[in-house]
Every structure is written in C-alpha cells, then in structure tokens.
Design an enzyme around this catalytic site. Structure first.
Site, PDB file in Angstrom:
ATOM      1  N   CYS A 142     130.367   7.642  42.358  1.00 16.60           N
ATOM      2  CA  CYS A 142     131.750   7.499  42.806  1.00 16.60           C
ATOM      3  C   CYS A 142     132.146   8.514  43.881  1.00 16.60           C
ATOM      4  O   CYS A 142     132.757   8.127  44.883  1.00 16.60           O
ATOM      5  CB  CYS A 142     132.726   7.501  41.637  1.00 16.60           C
ATOM      6  SG  CYS A 142     132.259   8.527  40.235  1.00 16.60           S
ATOM      7  N   ARG A 170     120.317  12.599  35.259  1.00 18.26           N
ATOM      8  CA  ARG A 170     120.943  13.507  34.312  1.00 18.26           C
ATOM      9  C   ARG A 170     119.866  14.375  33.682  1.00 18.26           C
ATOM     10  O   ARG A 170     118.832  13.869  33.251  1.00 18.26           O
ATOM     11  CB  ARG A 170     121.672  12.725  33.211  1.00 18.26           C
ATOM     12  CG  ARG A 170     122.555  11.607  33.758  1.00 18.26           C
ATOM     13  CD  ARG A 170     124.033  11.773  33.539  1.00 18.26           C
ATOM     14  NE  ARG A 170     124.745  10.816  34.397  1.00 18.26           N
ATOM     15  CZ  ARG A 170     125.372   9.714  33.957  1.00 18.26           C
ATOM     16  NH1 ARG A 170     125.412   9.468  32.671  1.00 18.26           N
ATOM     17  NH2 ARG A 170     125.988   8.915  34.813  1.00 18.26           N
ATOM     18  N   GLN A 198     121.814   2.415  38.119  1.00 18.43           N
ATOM     19  CA  GLN A 198     123.096   1.770  37.832  1.00 18.43           C
ATOM     20  C   GLN A 198     123.350   0.646  38.822  1.00 18.43           C
ATOM     21  O   GLN A 198     123.157   0.810  40.011  1.00 18.43           O
ATOM     22  CB  GLN A 198     124.242   2.774  37.951  1.00 18.43           C
ATOM     23  CG  GLN A 198     124.285   3.786  36.834  1.00 18.43           C
ATOM     24  CD  GLN A 198     125.472   4.718  36.969  1.00 18.43           C
ATOM     25  OE1 GLN A 198     125.993   4.912  38.062  1.00 18.43           O
ATOM     26  NE2 GLN A 198     125.882   5.306  35.861  1.00 18.43           N
ATOM     27  N   ASP A 210     126.044  -0.273  40.186  1.00 21.38           N
ATOM     28  CA  ASP A 210     127.373   0.328  40.236  1.00 21.38           C
ATOM     29  C   ASP A 210     128.281  -0.376  41.248  1.00 21.38           C
ATOM     30  O   ASP A 210     127.802  -1.018  42.185  1.00 21.38           O
ATOM     31  CB  ASP A 210     127.205   1.798  40.652  1.00 21.38           C
ATOM     32  CG  ASP A 210     128.280   2.678  40.061  1.00 21.38           C
ATOM     33  OD1 ASP A 210     129.156   2.167  39.348  1.00 21.38           O
ATOM     34  OD2 ASP A 210     128.234   3.895  40.307  1.00 21.38           O
ATOM     35  N   HIS A 246     132.483   0.144  43.074  1.00 21.02           N
ATOM     36  CA  HIS A 246     133.791   0.793  43.105  1.00 21.02           C
ATOM     37  C   HIS A 246     134.740  -0.042  43.943  1.00 21.02           C
ATOM     38  O   HIS A 246     134.466  -0.303  45.105  1.00 21.02           O
ATOM     39  CB  HIS A 246     133.674   2.207  43.676  1.00 21.02           C
ATOM     40  CG  HIS A 246     132.867   3.101  42.785  1.00 21.02           C
ATOM     41  ND1 HIS A 246     131.543   3.377  43.017  1.00 21.02           N
ATOM     42  CD2 HIS A 246     133.178   3.711  41.616  1.00 21.02           C
ATOM     43  CE1 HIS A 246     131.082   4.137  42.034  1.00 21.02           C
ATOM     44  NE2 HIS A 246     132.044   4.357  41.169  1.00 21.02           N
ATOM     45  N   LYS A 276     138.465   3.440  29.869  1.00 23.70           N
ATOM     46  CA  LYS A 276     137.492   2.414  30.221  1.00 23.70           C
ATOM     47  C   LYS A 276     137.720   1.165  29.384  1.00 23.70           C
ATOM     48  O   LYS A 276     138.288   1.234  28.293  1.00 23.70           O
ATOM     49  CB  LYS A 276     136.069   2.906  29.917  1.00 23.70           C
ATOM     50  CG  LYS A 276     135.667   4.179  30.600  1.00 23.70           C
ATOM     51  CD  LYS A 276     134.181   4.483  30.384  1.00 23.70           C
ATOM     52  CE  LYS A 276     133.875   4.887  28.956  1.00 23.70           C
ATOM     53  NZ  LYS A 276     132.435   5.120  28.720  1.00 23.70           N
ATOM     54  N   HIS A 335     135.835   1.550  38.618  1.00 29.59           N
ATOM     55  CA  HIS A 335     134.380   1.703  38.545  1.00 29.59           C
ATOM     56  C   HIS A 335     133.835   0.601  37.643  1.00 29.59           C
ATOM     57  O   HIS A 335     134.418   0.326  36.601  1.00 29.59           O
ATOM     58  CB  HIS A 335     133.989   3.022  37.882  1.00 29.59           C
ATOM     59  CG  HIS A 335     134.664   4.245  38.422  1.00 29.59           C
ATOM     60  ND1 HIS A 335     133.953   5.292  38.951  1.00 29.59           N
ATOM     61  CD2 HIS A 335     135.965   4.619  38.485  1.00 29.59           C
ATOM     62  CE1 HIS A 335     134.793   6.254  39.312  1.00 29.59           C
ATOM     63  NE2 HIS A 335     136.024   5.878  39.041  1.00 29.59           N
TER      64      HIS A 335
END
Lengths: 580, 580
Positions: A275, A304, A322, A324, A326, A409, A455
């Site tokens: 993000c 991570r 991911q 992902d 946005h 979320k 997200h």
C-alpha cells in the site's frame, strides 16, 4: 447437562488425576479445554514421562477414574490452605499468588478424591455427563511453563473429546483425510513446488506445474479485476525506510521487516505490504474527481521476518505473493467499490465450491496502541462497513481485535470440503494512510477532498490459497487448472499414429495434452495418469483406431466409449472456458 | 595526416594553452582524447575559474592559438629539467615522479611556445591538420585529481572535436535529438513511470500505462518462449546466503548484494541473479536424458546495491526486472538451444527495427581472479561459442574481459534509430554452476552426465529495454504497444452517439480506446491525443455522422477520409496481431 466445553475441561481434570496416579512425581500445571478436546501441561522432570505409546493405557485409566466421579464440587479457600495443598508444586503456587494479586477468590474443585486449583466451568456429574467412549488421549508434545521458552520445559498431553463416540470417530476420520490431503504431501506428489536447504525454509520454489497453476489463478483474478476497471501497476520490492516511517509501518512492524543497510549505510526495507508504494503512484500527479476511482492491482511478493519455528509448507512463508489491489476513491464511492469487490470474491470462491462467511474485523478499543488513528475515525470506518454488510444482507459476524493497523476489514472465511474454515479474502477500509500521505482529489467545487483507500487481496496470498485449494480438492484440480488436462495413451505402437492425431488436434484447440509414447505397459501408463490426477485419459487401441472414436477414462465422471473427437474438443473447451 | 585521436589529443594541448593565457593561475593536470573530442582537468583554486558562459570566448582563443601552431615537436628531458619547467605544479611533478618510478622516459611536447608534459600521439602540424571549425568547447564539470574524491577538486573542461564541421554539427544534432527523446522526459510526459523521494532513487514505480507496456513486452517474450518449449517457474526474491556461497556469487559479488540479517541473526540476501535458485528447481528430482532439455523462464526482479551517484532514470536502477531464462541441457544440445534463442532475439528486436550486432564476450586471461573455473573449461566454452557464431555466419566481434563470472556470453548490441549502440540481449554458456551444484541427468547408458546451463535474458532488463525503446521510437510506440491505440473525438454533443458506437465496437474488438467526451474544444482534444502520441485519432463531426464513415488522423500515416468502420477494425486488429 454440561456443555462440551465443560466436559472437555472436566476431562482435563480426569487426565491430571490419572497422571498423578501413574506418575506420582508429576507436577500438574495448567489444563484447559480446546476446540477439539483438552490438554494438560505437566512437569515430569522428577522422573519418567509418558510416551505416545503410553497414551492408550492412560486413556483406560482415565475411563476408570471417570466412572468413579459421580460428582464434582467446588469450594472457596484462603490462600494458606491452597498453598498447603499444593506445597512442592511451584506452578500452582505461582498461580495462587497471581489470583491473590488480582484480588480474586481461590477455588478448588474436587471429584473422586482428586482436587485441583480451578476457576470452575465443569460438568457437575462427570460420570453421568461424559460418555466413556467419547474421548481419548491423542498425542504428547513439548511446551514451556507460561509458553515462555526461557522457563521450565513441560510435557503437554493432548486429548480429543466430543459429545459422542460417533463425533469422535468422525473427527478422527476428518484428520486422517486431512493428512492424505496435506498440501505438502500432494504438492510433492504432483510436483508443484519444492524447498531447498540452501535457499531456506519458508521460501518455496515453484516448479513448472505449480507456476502454471499460479498463473492460471492469477489470470482469473486479473480477468475479474479488468472487467471492474482495474489497472495493473508495478513497484520495486524495496524502499527507503522513509516510506514506512511516513506510513506508520516502521513504528508498528519494525521487527517483522527484513531490513537492509546499503553499502553507503542507507536504511532500506523489503516491503511487508504494497500500500505505501501504491500511494506514491497515486500521488505522482494531481487528480480530478473525474479520474476517480483509481484502481490499482498488482500481484507481487511481500516479505515478513517470521520466526523459523513458525514456518511450514505454504501456509507460513517468508515470501508471500499477494494478489493485491488498492482502490483510491471518494468517500461517496466506497460502497460501490466494496460491492464490486464482494462480487469478485463471490465469483472466485464460488468457482471452487467454497462456502463463504464474511467477518467484520474491527479494532479492539482496549488496545488502541496497536492501531493508527483516533476512535472517531475508527467509528466512522466501522459504521460504514456495518452498513455495507447490512445492505448486502450478509450474515457477517464481528471479530474484535481483527482489524488492520490502519482500518477495519471485511474478511472472508472459506469453508472447505472437510468443513474446515480458512481466512482467505480480505477487503480493508483505510482512511488513515490517505491522511498520512495527504492523498486527495479536487472535487466538483474545486476543493481538495481527501480520498479513501480500499485494500483487497482476493486470494489473500497465492501460497495460502494454493494450500487451501489443494486440500479442498485433494489435488484433483478442475480441468481449467490441471497442469495436464488430457493424456493420450496408445496401447501399442500401431496405435501411435491415431493417438498423435488426437494429441495434435487437442493441443491446437488449446488443451494441455501429454501423449504418452513411452514403451511402458498400458497399466503403467494409466497409473502414471492417475498419479498425476489427470482429468481425462484417452486410450487408443484397436477398437478406437477402427471406429475413429475415443474411449475416455474421466477422473471425475468414469468411463465413456464411442466419443466423437470433435464433440470431446468442444466439451473440454467449454469446461475450460467456463472454469467448470 | 593525423588520426582523429591525435587531433583530439592535440586540441587538449591547445585548450591548456588557451586556459593558461586567460587564467594564468590555473594548474594544468591531465588532458586526454575521448570518443567525442577531449577534455582537460585544471586546478583553478588559485583564482577564478571559467564558467559555461566563458566557453565561447575560450573556444575563440583556442582557434587563434591553433592558427599559430604550425608544428608540434617532442623532446626527451632529464627529470630535473622537467621538474624545473613545472615548478609549482604539484600535479605535473607527481606525474614526473611516476614516470621516473616506472623507469620510463620523460618527454615534453611544444607548439607555438606552449610546452606540456606528454607521451606523444599528436598531430605534427596542428594548424594544417585541424580545421578551425571542427571543434568547440562543450561544457564544464567537476572532477578530482586521479578521480579520487578524497583528493583535490578540479575543473574539467570538455571539448567536442570531429574531422569536419559537418561531422561536428551532425553530432550536435544527434545530441539535441537524443535530449528530446530522453526516456526520463518522455516517460514523464506519457506518464509511464515515476519516482518518489520516500521510496528512493533507482526504484521506479510503474504507472498503469507503463505497466501495460511492461506486460505487453513480457507477453511477447513469453509467446516466443512458449513456442520454444519453455516453462515458467517462480522463486522468492531472497535466500539464505548458503546458496550464494555454493554458487560462488558470495565471494565475487558480496559488496553488491543487498544483505539481510533476520531477527534470529540468520544471514540472507536479496537475489542479484536467478540462476542459483533455478538450479534448485532443476535439482528437485533426478532427470533422465528423455526429460532434457529443461527450459525455465521467469520474469522477476533482481537487486544490486549500486552507489547512489550511479543511479539515473531507468538505465541504472537498484531493482531490475529480468526476462530471465535458464536452459538445462546436455552438452550435445547446446548448439540447438543457442540457435533457438538466437532466433527469438532476432524476432524480438526485428519487430522494433533494431539492427543487431552480436559480440562474443570472452574472459580476460590476465584477470583470472574475476572468474570461476579453469582455463580449460573456459577454452572449451569459448570454442563452442565461436563455432556457434561461425555456423550462423554471424559477424560477431570479440570482447575480451566481457564474460560473466561463470562463463562466456553471446551479447547483442542493438543499434537504435539515432545510430547509438546499446547492449541488450545476452546468452551465456555456463559449465561451472552445473559443476558446483552437481547438476546432472542419466544418459542412455545409465550413467550420470553433467548438464550445461544456458542463461538468457532477451530484453536484458525491462527497465533498460524500455529506456532504449522509448528513445528509439521517441515515445511513438507501435500500435500493439501503445497504451491508448485509438481516440474517438466527437466534435460536439450531437456527434456523441455515433462516437460512442464506434468506441464500443473498437473496444469489443480488443482495441484500447479512449472516447473523449469532455467539453473541451476539438483543437484541445486533438492536442491531448498528440501529447499522448495516440496512433489513431477518429474525428466524428456532421460529415461522419451523415456518411457513417470515419475520418482518421493517423500519427504515422496522416489523414484518411471515408473509411469504413469494419475495414478499420480489421486493419487495426491485424496491425496489433502482427505487431506491425
């Protein structure tokens, strides 16, 4: 009648009684009920400890003890009495000190002459409430006092416990089935991914077949996103730490970041999420309300720094792919964007036959230090999620403390074919990063208006979703996802020519075919196809060459004879196109 | 007649003479010829230094001096004479000491009363050899004595020098044109990529349009690879350092790696190349000769810890997207695999009209410490590359010292539309990593046979290739690559309906269309389309609505009237499909 939790908790006491009988040197520590039964942690350091092989006898002994426990009763006692009773057990002593420290009451529970320090929550008539065949000890594991690896090492004994023997057996069967479907096992058998000691644990290497599946899954996601007006963007996997200081990630997640010091002494980090980078793409130029929403999608890895003990298979990895996205939108566009995403989630998971349950993941007001922003922003964001779920008539449940650092979320739990729930897709509403990065557009009145970020990763991560999917379908991927869709097996050399024609026709029709021309026996060729979980096997022998028709062994639909090649081509093409 | 290098070198002397005349406090240091002329470094710290604005006058003064230099002559002098002559110039003194230290002769060259310490290599008759209008001073830059930033800061004056005025002008025009085409400028104008101070220099963020181009380019590469039997694989972007210790990268490239220490104190690195990871995929299981070759492709980012002063635009970045591939094959398959790749390179670059020149990049036997392996392995590998080039009748030239650490390369230089050469595709033959990782297959006799690896990135990197392509086409991407392929411009609201029909028809035909329904004037809409370098602009006014035909403004082919929509659809579809 006692609840299942109470029964399980009671059985933990029974276990402690049985252990103390057979291992008098054992010091009992703590023994709670859990989802599938109970466990109890013991310090066996004063003598020998039970092994996996001893559990049958220990279970038997529990059953005998249980038969004698017609009643369980609690009394409140003063500190001194409690300490006297547990003299020599430093764990119980510590627990008593803790209870006293909090100003709470000390209660002891007794049944069949066995007494334990406990807060209560048991069956009052154990021998009557609990069926002797509804439980059994499961396994032995290592643990630490208070879960702290710097404290005394303990032995944990796990037990399974359900309402009835039938429930217990059903659960054990599910576990057996789950073991057979373990994605690590199937991933290896189907040659989808591998690990290397040189590269390290938690870092999967995807083979050609596994990568094909990744691309197909991601292609499906992109197809859905493209229809919904998304654009793809691309970011590097590192950044100066300045980006995360500004976003707030540095303060909250510093320990979980892979940090890098360059040769010039600058501090960089590998991205743990995308993000902040995406905000910088949005912010490259001013935006008018006419340009809104801006929808960015990117399938990319994040990293991570997990503890190596936590790594396993594809479910806990150091590098996570991911899918992902946005969406940068105006506050009045949030609802529509959420619905668009929700539709995509439903389509995607519906394709695989998962039952979905939404969860509203809210912040925990008791732990504001875990979050950015003020209680007001949180209330506003959570209210709009509630509204969105209500308008969709979704039976969403609320998960307190499950929010992201920057906002609440809408998470989706997928129920798999074994009835297990997995957290998968997530849609997050974020008003805080737009504030921190000062992201805005010019509205109809020519004023600056702060935007909102949504997200969303539909698969969550390709690694986790692949693991869930492999176990859900037990490696029997739907045709569109199967690395090999058809195997053509000529029975002998004289059938090779017709087999080759079929293989070529299918390949040209966009089907992934293997023509097995090896000199192996038909039996062996069929076994290879089965091992591969190939959806369709076409066997070409004398009959087929003579009739110019196909005999098809379907993985899911059994045997078919006299099938026309062109009919089969249209059928499989349709199946692939529709992701049937 | 003097060579161009001799003339350029001579002009460096002329520059020193002119500078000493106008800036008597200047200390001349070193002044060599370079590819486009010459430069000279001066220490102006004793007084004022020339600025960019002074260069015209200084060029004039050079021309006057040159006119007087009818002859240039050299003499050998003893150390003392040389030092006396350059008393007070510590740079020349240092140079003299160096010459003496090496046991070489000290020579001084004189023309028109100006003497400089020099090894020779000049025009003997400068005023006759060098045309007064064939050179000019170009710019002033900072430098350091001996290029060492810890030493005295100097001022470098650059001059351009060619055989004739026409050559000089042609070069200056090329530079002007190159400036207009600078990919950083066009990338910004066409909104292809951006940089963020928070993310850092050398880390491009790709916008929707830029990412679309990346995907189209990479899709083209994948199409070529798929036809040639490649499979995609996927690897994480980090690894334990063990992998690079085994591969040999750690020892050779340790400083250029982004290194990571995990919270558990383990050492990881971000990948600077993909080959070691790919070996681990190949090596996940035993291979039979029947499975060979194994061809892995992966477009993924690699990372190099470059010094920040070296970063600029897309040509020098910290995160580099390689369209990488590794073929694992038997020694007797190398030639065919090289030819397959070579064909792909030709097809890819041919599409864009680049002229290609292959280079055999060999190791430097004088610097064996830069490489892995023995002189014998190198000879074998380089011989097979020579053979491959010969068999292909390629006019390859040899680049000594251009090899990779683990083997020789076949590099390709692409000549762009301005006549500049860029190193792009690279094919590398590697016998050393298979040895270090013990990569093998079982041959027909059942014996272990060591495999060979062929590394190849066709684009080299998407970042560098994009930069080269943007400048090659000056932002006028071919239709298949243009983010917007067609803009439909209704002249006024009454033309909106027909314009919308056209836009929908084109979109459904797979064309990327913008329907410009804004209230702007037609002129402004056309300017927007030009600024975007849109290949086709369709203008819809009264005439077009009446005739139901199109008027098309082609970016490359000019205006066309009365075009049938369906005819245009087929034409543009063909252009896209053929990457015309």
């Amino acid at each position: 009648m006692a609840s299942i939790e109470e029964k399980r908790h009671t059985l933990a006491h029974v276990l402690a009684a049985a252990v103390r009988e057979q291992y008098p040197h054992a010091k009992a520590t703590i023994g709670p009920a859990i989802d599938t039964g109970f466990y109890y942690d013991f310090d066996f350091s004063g003598g020998n400890a039970p092994k996996e092989a001893d559990l049958v006898a220990l279970t038997e002994s529990m059953r005998e003890i249980l038969a004698d426990w017609s009643e369980m009763t609690g009394i409140e006692v003063p500190e001194k009495d409690a300490k006297d009773r547990f003299a020599g057990n430093e764990y119980k002593t510590e627990l008593i000190d803790e209870i006293v420290g909090k100003g709470e009451k000390i209660t002891l529970y007794t049944a069949g002459g066995f007494t334990d320090l406990c807060r209560g929550g048991h069956s009052e008539k154990p021998s009557k409430d609990i069926a002797a065949d509804s439980f059994e000890l499961e396994r032995v594991a290592g643990s630490y006092w208070r879960g702290d690896e710097n404290k005394q090492a303990l032995t944990r004994i796990y037990g399974l416990a359900f309402e009835t023997k039938a429930d217990l057996e059903a659960y054990k069967e599910q576990i057996e089935e789950a073991k057979k479907r373990d994605h690590r096992k199937i991933g290896q058998e189907l040659d989808l991914f591998t690990f290397s000691a040189l590269v390290g644990p938690g870092l999967p290497l995807w083979t050609p077949k596994g990568t094909l599946i990744r691309h197909l899954l991601d292609g499906f996601i992109w197809e859905l996103r493209q229809k919904n007006g998304y654009d793809r963007v691309t970011i590097p996997h590192i950044t100066k730490k300045d980006l995360y200081i500004k976003s707030g990630h540095w303060a909250k997640f510093e320990d979980e970041l892979f940090r890098i010091k360059t040769r010039e002494g600058k501090e960089y980090a590998m991205k743990p999420m995308n993000c902040p980078h995406h905000t910088q793409i949005f912010d490259r130029k001013p935006h008018s309300y006419r340009d809104m929403p801006q929808r960015y999608a990117e399938t990319t890895m994040v990293y991570r720094d997990e503890q190596s003990g936590e790594l396993g298979g594809l479910t806990r990895v150091l590098s996570i792919t991911q899918d992902d996205s946005h969406v940068f939108c105006r506050p009045n566009q949030v609802k529509e964007e959420f619905f668009r995403i929700w539709d995509m989630v439903d389509t995607f998971y519906g394709t695989f036959g998962f039952k979905m349950q939404p969860r509203l993941s809210f912040h925990d007001p008791e732990q504001m230090e875990k979050y950015l922003g003020t209680p007001e922003t949180w209330k506003q964001a959570e209210d709009s999620l509630r509204e969105i779920a209500a308008e969709r008539n979704a039976e969403a449940f609320i998960g307190i403390g499950e929010a992201a650092m920057y906002g609440p979320k809408l998470d989706f739990m997928a129920m798999d074919s074994l009835g297990r729930q997995h957290q998968v897709a997530t849609i997050q509403l974020d008003m805080l990063q737009p504030e921190r990065f000062d992201l805005n557009c010019t509205n109809e009145k020519g004023e600056k208006e702060q935007v909102v970020m949504i997200h969303c990763a539909i698969m969550g991560s390709i690694e986790r979703f692949s693991a869930v999917l492999i176990e859900h379908v037990a490696g029997n991927f739907p045709v569109w996802l199967s690395p090999t869709q058809v195997r053509v097996l000529p029975v002998s050399e004289k059938h090779a020519e017709y087999a080759a024609t079929i293989s070529t026709t299918l390949t040209e029709a966009g089907v992934r075919v293997i023509l097995d021309e090896s000199n192996e026996s038909l039996g062996k060729k069929i076994r290879a196809a089965k091992a591969d979980k190939t959806p369709y096997v076409i066997i070409i022998g004398d009959t087929e060459v003579a009739s110019q028709k196909l005999t098809i062994e379907g993985r899911d639909n059994g045997k078919e004879e006299n099938v026309d090649l062109s009919e089969f081509v249209s059928r499989i093409q349709k199946e692939i196109a529709e992701r049937a």
